[in-house]
Scaffold this active site. Sequence first.
Site, mmCIF file in Angstrom:
data_model
loop_
_atom_site.group_PDB
_atom_site.id
_atom_site.type_symbol
_atom_site.label_atom_id
_atom_site.label_comp_id
_atom_site.label_asym_id
_atom_site.label_seq_id
_atom_site.Cartn_x
_atom_site.Cartn_y
_atom_site.Cartn_z
ATOM 1 N N ASP A 1 42.602 42.612 39.159
ATOM 2 C CA ASP A 1 43.132 41.241 39.118
ATOM 3 C C ASP A 1 43.047 40.605 40.509
ATOM 4 O O ASP A 1 42.503 39.520 40.675
ATOM 5 C CB ASP A 1 44.605 41.243 38.670
ATOM 6 N N GLU B 1 36.432 45.706 36.184
ATOM 7 C CA GLU B 1 35.706 44.442 36.019
ATOM 8 C C GLU B 1 34.949 44.056 37.286
ATOM 9 O O GLU B 1 33.749 43.780 37.258
ATOM 10 C CB GLU B 1 36.718 43.345 35.664
HETATM 11 O O1 TRH Z 1 40.840 48.510 40.017
HETATM 12 P P1 TRH Z 1 40.199 48.328 38.698
HETATM 13 O O2 TRH Z 1 40.245 49.462 37.791
HETATM 14 O O3 TRH Z 1 40.812 47.065 38.004
HETATM 15 C C1 TRH Z 1 41.087 46.989 36.622
HETATM 16 C C2 TRH Z 1 40.083 46.096 35.936
HETATM 17 O O4 TRH Z 1 39.814 44.907 36.595
HETATM 18 C C3 TRH Z 1 40.556 45.759 34.558
HETATM 19 O O5 TRH Z 1 39.674 44.851 33.944
HETATM 20 C C4 TRH Z 1 41.944 45.194 34.649
HETATM 21 O O6 TRH Z 1 42.404 44.811 33.452
HETATM 22 C C5 TRH Z 1 42.835 46.247 35.258
HETATM 23 O O7 TRH Z 1 42.400 46.539 36.549
HETATM 24 C C6 TRH Z 1 44.278 45.804 35.333
HETATM 25 O O8 TRH Z 1 38.636 47.999 38.894
HETATM 26 P P2 TRH Z 1 37.863 46.758 39.500
HETATM 27 O O9 TRH Z 1 38.038 45.569 38.624
HETATM 28 O O10 TRH Z 1 36.521 47.204 39.752
HETATM 29 O O11 TRH Z 1 38.585 46.440 40.876
HETATM 30 C C7 TRH Z 1 38.446 47.210 42.023
HETATM 31 C C8 TRH Z 1 38.403 46.332 43.243
HETATM 32 O O12 TRH Z 1 38.544 47.114 44.410
HETATM 33 C C9 TRH Z 1 37.095 45.585 43.393
HETATM 34 O O13 TRH Z 1 37.337 44.284 43.906
HETATM 35 C C10 TRH Z 1 36.331 46.390 44.438
HETATM 36 C C11 TRH Z 1 37.471 46.830 45.305
HETATM 37 N N1 TRH Z 1 37.251 48.017 46.139
HETATM 38 C C12 TRH Z 1 37.338 47.879 47.514
HETATM 39 O O14 TRH Z 1 37.545 46.764 48.002
HETATM 40 N N2 TRH Z 1 37.186 48.971 48.296
HETATM 41 C C13 TRH Z 1 36.946 50.208 47.790
HETATM 42 O O15 TRH Z 1 36.835 51.177 48.564
HETATM 43 C C14 TRH Z 1 36.829 50.340 46.370
HETATM 44 C C15 TRH Z 1 36.550 51.679 45.773
HETATM 45 C C16 TRH Z 1 37.004 49.228 45.575
#
Ligand code: TRH
Length: 408
Positions: free
Chosen positions: A37, A295
């Site tokens: 989010d 996402e």
């Molecule tokens: O963290 P998530 O599993 O988020 C999820 C999904 O968005 C899902 O749709 C939602 O409903 C739920 O949360 C509540 O996965 P996502 O969406 O990939 O988000 C991870 C974020 O973290 C993304 O912006 C990339 C960032 N990130 C970093 O900035 N640094 C890192 O080292 C890593 C591994 C990720």
Amino acid sequence: MLNDPGYFTLHLGERGRGEGVVTRCDIFCNVIDNYGDIGVCWRMARQLANEHGLAVRLWVDDLNSLAKLCPEADATLECQHRRGVEVCLWSKNFLDEQPADLVIEAFACRLPPSYIEAMAAQAHKPVWVNLEYLSAEDWVEGCHKLPSPHPALPLTKYFFFPGFTRQTGGLLLERGLLDRRDAFQNDAAQQQAFWRYIGMEIPAAETLKVSLFAYENAALAGLFDVWASGVQPVLCLVPEGRILPQAGQYFGDAAPRAGKAFSRGKLQVRVLPFVEQERYDELLWACDVNFVRGEDSFVRAIWAGKPFIWQIYPQHDAVHLKKLEAFLILYNEQPDDFASLAVQGLWKAWNMESGAGQVWPAFVMSRGELNQRARHWARHLAENNLALNLLDFSKEIGRMRALKIEGQ
Ligand code: TRH
């Protein structure tokens, strides 16, 4: 013409003035769990501020989550300016605020009642958008931009759906991102700087570099077994997160921390700290295969132009598997060729948490073909930019409103 901010004021005269011209944007983000989010909201906030010149306030109810993506954010401050965005704590006692011209409610979080009343009281009502979750399902096209009039107040909220087709809102993509990716992938010095940043030297050319950002997954051990017993060296980079305990257990370490390294056979595993959002892109660009989840990392893996495996956020009644299937149908233009079957096999095994090791060889054999397809996909999807679409939509709403006023 719709991309020109002055269009409505110039063409609609006095009575239309103010409608559709967006200079200020409020984004509301309720952090449910994980980083998706806030990941999407933070990315969108920066893009609207830094590329489109909007004054953006990001209202977020959990500043600690933001601080993971943006380390200079101070979780103790009620208000702060970070990377062109005004970041405000969205607390329970939300005080009266002047609404912006564009109001984005992310993922159906509920806006403060006082803010909704303040929107209704404006002479020029803000464009109020509910930014929805990303899905490749068919119904999304029919629901994108649908209005939802407020039951009691003179306000309309619109549903805005990101997506993969021209009939949806598209995907978040920063200006010049694909060029920056290409520059990185063609420049040994930039790559070297990245590997040094994570505390390593550039791996040998024959090493397959894999990033692994995932939820808990029972299929992990089988995959590690195949990597450990294969012929090609595999370097697996695991950012701190939910799959890490399992990765550690495989090597007999119950609580692995960032910086830890493990190896078995041809497999080397390295635990990375959770890096700031821009650096995460570099991790995806630097690897040959990316495991992503949720996402936002899913979309970033698309932009990386490399073969990837998506672990979709699990939902009750296996609803997420339908979403996964819908994406696979779009992604695999020729569903029955070897590479497409390899993608389907590995994605399904990973999401069903069983048998990923068995289907891995077909996937890795298809890497050349999958590389080409991944780059093609990124180029194709880049033509439908969510931030631009959102701004065009705001202007479209403004034009409709102004025409109504003119017709009275
Ligand atoms: O963290 P998530 O599993 O988020 C999820 C999904 O968005 C899902 O749709 C939602 O409903 C739920 O949360 C509540 O996965 P996502 O969406 O990939 O988000 C991870 C974020 O973290 C993304 O912006 C990339 C960032 N990130 C970093 O900035 N640094 C890192 O080292 C890593 C591994 C990720």
